[in-house]
Design a protein around this motif. Structure first.
Motif, PDB file in Angstrom:
ATOM      1  N   THR A  22       0.876  -1.250  -0.019  1.00 36.87           N
ATOM      2  CA  THR A  22       0.290  -0.115   0.021  1.00 36.87           C
ATOM      3  C   THR A  22       0.833   1.257  -0.085  1.00 36.87           C
ATOM      4  O   THR A  22       0.502   2.453  -0.290  1.00 36.87           O
ATOM      5  N   GLY A  23       2.137   1.240   0.427  1.00 39.53           N
ATOM      6  CA  GLY A  23       2.988   2.378   0.410  1.00 39.53           C
ATOM      7  C   GLY A  23       2.861   3.049   1.660  1.00 39.53           C
ATOM      8  O   GLY A  23       3.058   4.465   1.534  1.00 39.53           O
ATOM      9  N   THR A  24       2.298   2.620   2.658  1.00 44.47           N
ATOM     10  CA  THR A  24       2.330   3.311   4.033  1.00 44.47           C
ATOM     11  C   THR A  24       3.305   3.107   4.830  1.00 44.47           C
ATOM     12  O   THR A  24       3.040   2.760   5.979  1.00 44.47           O
ATOM     13  N   THR A  25       4.325   2.980   4.312  1.00 44.49           N
ATOM     14  CA  THR A  25       5.545   2.381   5.434  1.00 44.49           C
ATOM     15  C   THR A  25       5.810   3.344   6.543  1.00 44.49           C
ATOM     16  O   THR A  25       6.154   2.961   7.665  1.00 44.49           O
ATOM     17  N   GLU A  26       5.555   4.617   6.281  1.00 46.14           N
ATOM     18  CA  GLU A  26       5.888   5.670   7.652  1.00 46.14           C
ATOM     19  C   GLU A  26       4.689   5.626   8.575  1.00 46.14           C
ATOM     20  O   GLU A  26       4.951   5.880   9.598  1.00 46.14           O
ATOM     21  N   VAL A  27       3.581   5.189   8.004  1.00 44.98           N
ATOM     22  CA  VAL A  27       2.710   5.212   9.138  1.00 44.98           C
ATOM     23  C   VAL A  27       2.766   3.784   9.906  1.00 44.98           C
ATOM     24  O   VAL A  27       2.589   3.817  10.975  1.00 44.98           O
ATOM     25  N   MET A  28       3.089   2.595   9.167  1.00 47.07           N
ATOM     26  CA  MET A  28       3.044   1.368   9.900  1.00 47.07           C
ATOM     27  C   MET A  28       4.416   1.072  10.512  1.00 47.07           C
ATOM     28  O   MET A  28       4.625   0.258  11.445  1.00 47.07           O
ATOM     29  N   LEU A  29       5.482   1.889  10.284  1.00 51.70           N
ATOM     30  CA  LEU A  29       6.631   1.610  10.980  1.00 51.70           C
ATOM     31  C   LEU A  29       6.949   1.732  12.433  1.00 51.70           C
ATOM     32  O   LEU A  29       7.604   0.800  12.771  1.00 51.70           O
ATOM     33  N   PRO A  30       6.192   2.619  13.282  1.00 53.53           N
ATOM     34  CA  PRO A  30       6.331   2.496  14.664  1.00 53.53           C
ATOM     35  C   PRO A  30       5.584   1.135  15.212  1.00 53.53           C
ATOM     36  O   PRO A  30       6.362   0.522  16.259  1.00 53.53           O
ATOM     37  N   TYR A  31       4.575   0.676  14.573  1.00 53.31           N
ATOM     38  CA  TYR A  31       3.759  -0.475  14.911  1.00 53.31           C
ATOM     39  C   TYR A  31       4.624  -1.552  14.794  1.00 53.31           C
ATOM     40  O   TYR A  31       4.762  -2.676  15.645  1.00 53.31           O
ATOM     41  N   LEU A  32       5.414  -1.803  13.394  1.00 55.69           N
ATOM     42  CA  LEU A  32       6.316  -2.819  13.193  1.00 55.69           C
ATOM     43  C   LEU A  32       7.481  -2.886  13.983  1.00 55.69           C
ATOM     44  O   LEU A  32       7.735  -3.774  14.291  1.00 55.69           O
ATOM     45  N   LEU A  33       7.944  -1.729  14.501  1.00 59.21           N
ATOM     46  CA  LEU A  33       9.078  -1.768  15.321  1.00 59.21           C
ATOM     47  C   LEU A  33       8.590  -2.174  16.688  1.00 59.21           C
ATOM     48  O   LEU A  33       9.448  -2.990  17.344  1.00 59.21           O
ATOM     49  N   LEU A  34       7.685  -1.736  16.882  1.00 56.71           N
ATOM     50  CA  LEU A  34       7.081  -2.107  18.336  1.00 56.71           C
ATOM     51  C   LEU A  34       6.892  -3.701  18.753  1.00 56.71           C
ATOM     52  O   LEU A  34       7.429  -4.576  19.538  1.00 56.71           O
ATOM     53  N   LEU A  35       6.340  -4.311  17.470  1.00 61.67           N
ATOM     54  CA  LEU A  35       6.045  -5.745  17.362  1.00 61.67           C
ATOM     55  C   LEU A  35       7.458  -6.523  17.173  1.00 61.67           C
ATOM     56  O   LEU A  35       7.494  -7.610  17.750  1.00 61.67           O
ATOM     57  N   ALA A  36       8.225  -5.939  16.473  1.00 60.67           N
ATOM     58  CA  ALA A  36       9.545  -6.727  16.351  1.00 60.67           C
ATOM     59  C   ALA A  36      10.489  -6.735  17.706  1.00 60.67           C
ATOM     60  O   ALA A  36      10.833  -7.768  18.085  1.00 60.67           O
ATOM     61  N   GLY A  37      10.283  -5.589  18.419  1.00 62.27           N
ATOM     62  CA  GLY A  37      10.707  -5.429  19.716  1.00 62.27           C
ATOM     63  C   GLY A  37      10.391  -6.560  20.680  1.00 62.27           C
ATOM     64  O   GLY A  37      10.946  -7.374  21.411  1.00 62.27           O
ATOM     65  N   LEU A  38       8.842  -6.526  20.640  1.00 60.86           N
ATOM     66  CA  LEU A  38       8.127  -7.611  21.283  1.00 60.86           C
ATOM     67  C   LEU A  38       8.482  -8.922  20.987  1.00 60.86           C
ATOM     68  O   LEU A  38       8.796 -10.018  22.048  1.00 60.86           O
ATOM     69  N   THR A  39       8.848  -9.282  19.748  1.00 60.69           N
ATOM     70  CA  THR A  39       9.078 -10.524  19.207  1.00 60.69           C
ATOM     71  C   THR A  39      10.670 -10.906  19.815  1.00 60.69           C
ATOM     72  O   THR A  39      10.828 -12.204  20.293  1.00 60.69           O
ATOM     73  N   LEU A  40      11.589  -9.993  19.748  1.00 57.88           N
ATOM     74  CA  LEU A  40      13.013  -9.990  20.391  1.00 57.88           C
ATOM     75  C   LEU A  40      12.846 -10.226  21.889  1.00 57.88           C
ATOM     76  O   LEU A  40      13.570 -11.314  22.345  1.00 57.88           O
ATOM     77  N   ILE A  41      12.013  -9.643  22.635  1.00 56.27           N
ATOM     78  CA  ILE A  41      11.733  -9.879  23.859  1.00 56.27           C
ATOM     79  C   ILE A  41      11.584 -11.351  24.440  1.00 56.27           C
ATOM     80  O   ILE A  41      11.956 -11.987  25.136  1.00 56.27           O
TER      81      ILE A  41
END
Length: 51
Positions: A22-41
């Motif tokens: 969809t080309g909405t990477t700037e909108v989704m990026l904070p959520y992606l980083l949060l979920l990736a961080g939770l995955t690493l934890i």
């Protein structure tokens, strides 16, 4: 815990694909980083419990 790691990983992958299509990477990026961080934890907790 392993199921939680799998679910979080699948959500990150699905949201990443959706953001790229969809080309909405700037909108989704904070959520992606949060979920990736939770995955690493969760992965760290799983590895810590193995010791």
């Amino acid at each position: 815990m392993k199921i939680l790691r799998l679910i979080l990983s699948l959500i990150v992958i699905a949201l990443s694909i959706y953001a790229l299509i969809t080309g909405t990477t700037e909108v989704m990026l904070p959520y992606l980083l949060l979920l990736a961080g939770l995955t690493l934890i969760v992965t760290g907790i799983i590895e810590f419990q193995k010791r």
